[in-house]
Design an enzyme around this catalytic site. Sequence first.
Site, PDB file in Angstrom:
ATOM      1  CD  GLU A   9      -2.994  -1.118   2.243  1.00  0.00           C
ATOM      2  OE1 GLU A   9      -4.123  -1.614   2.048  1.00  0.00           O
ATOM      3  OE2 GLU A   9      -2.663  -0.609   3.346  1.00  0.00           O
TER       4      GLU A   9
ATOM      5  CD  GLU B 129      -3.939  -5.791   2.527  1.00  0.00           C
ATOM      6  OE1 GLU B 129      -4.774  -5.093   3.155  1.00  0.00           O
ATOM      7  OE2 GLU B 129      -2.713  -5.636   2.625  1.00  0.00           O
TER       8      GLU B 129
END
Length: 486
Positions: A182, A376
């Site tokens: 991320e 995710e």
Amino acid sequence: MSTRFPPEFLWGGATAANQVEGAYDEAGKGLSIVDTLPGGKARLAIVASESFDFSLDTARYTYPNHKGIDHYHRFKEDIALFAEMGFKCYRFSIAWTRIYPNGVEQTPNEAGLAHYDAVIDSCLAHGIEPVITISHYELPLHLATVYGGWKNRALVGFFERFSRTVLERFGHKVKYWMTFNEINSAAHFPIMSQGLVVKTGARDPQAKFQAWHHQFVASSLATKIARDVNPNIQMGCMIIYATTYAYDSNPVNQLAAMQRTQSFNFYCADVQANGRYPYYAQRLWDSLGVTLAIEPGDLELLANNTVDYIGFSYYMSTTVNETHAEGEDTEGNLLGGTRNPFLEASEWGWEIDPTGLRIALNQLYDRYGKPLFVVENGLGAIDKPDSNLYVADDYRINYLRQHIEAMADAIADGVTLMGYTPWGCIDLVSMSTGEMSKRYGFIYVDLDDTLSGSGDRHKKKSFSWYQTVIPHLIFLFSGLDGILKF
């Protein structure tokens, strides 16, 4: 609906070292930034305060990450459960501080390398492909406190050494890798991905964008090393993706939504996937007063070492309302925005939008033309086990079913999708709150927010559901709704 998940599709699950392993000071491991982050609902507010300085204060706070779910000692048991569910892959991360305790050592910690050898070998013994994130929110504390985090160019060299060590050690038996977890999350919480607190530039665009540049260079170096080690390695980047809507048809909100999509969803992926800064970058830098220090050879390195695929997390969409027309701010939505009246939200205020995932997949594939990997996705919820610690988590099954349907629709649209690893396939310590009570897993771990409990593993209803769904979806041509509603 007529579509098909290909036989090679990577069904699995995902965790991160700092949220599951525990054993924070065992076998030569050094302290990471996450080891100083307290647990509790006010976690992000605490670390965003001007007074936070990475100090441990055990008199005031608890630190659940120190114990995690003891995956460090129980990984064989956990991986066996993943295999029972039918996982084709398991996404996990390597804790930098297990390999280089302070990030600056010349020689790696052999005990750390041996541990991940054992984890990888356990996966392979069960026919599970490891998918490894090199850096997942666990920057060595020394690199944050002494070097000031990723705004310091010196971290490029330290990361290059770390990457070379793990790629040379594991790169001949692990095909799928990602560099930074991320990476674009620094727009909202730079402490995690860049090691910046307020005192060292967490609110300073110049510091954040310079840190990003250093991470882009480091990512390119890791990608180059991977291809030198083993040309069969697939190296990906990893971003948060939040499909972004305008609140209404007002052109002001439409423009704001477009620019938010560029600056948050695309900026980091543009550099890592396309190998260059995007056309809108100068406008963005000018608007924030940013002037990048780019060294000779940096841009050539970025251009020559682009990633093979785009990994991304998808939990929610966001809605932009620059005109402040009627809409209410969302409460709890991790990325902020205005409440979307067409969406429901989780117990933590994260708006649930499976159609947004289909949109995200199409937007990313249209822009980059590279394979995509949903690494995710999941529902954080308060699970209420019965007296036998069994959780009938139909709400989680429903969430996952809707998002799998969205992926199937995107594949039918023509998107190339590599795999799906729902987040927190086993209950773990939440990143955003440092709690155990915010649970994502198919497997219930008997621990509370203070990590009291047996730590024993118990299969939830979603465990059996996912176990049944995977083999059907691999050869699915039609009838998706009936299968997914098992």
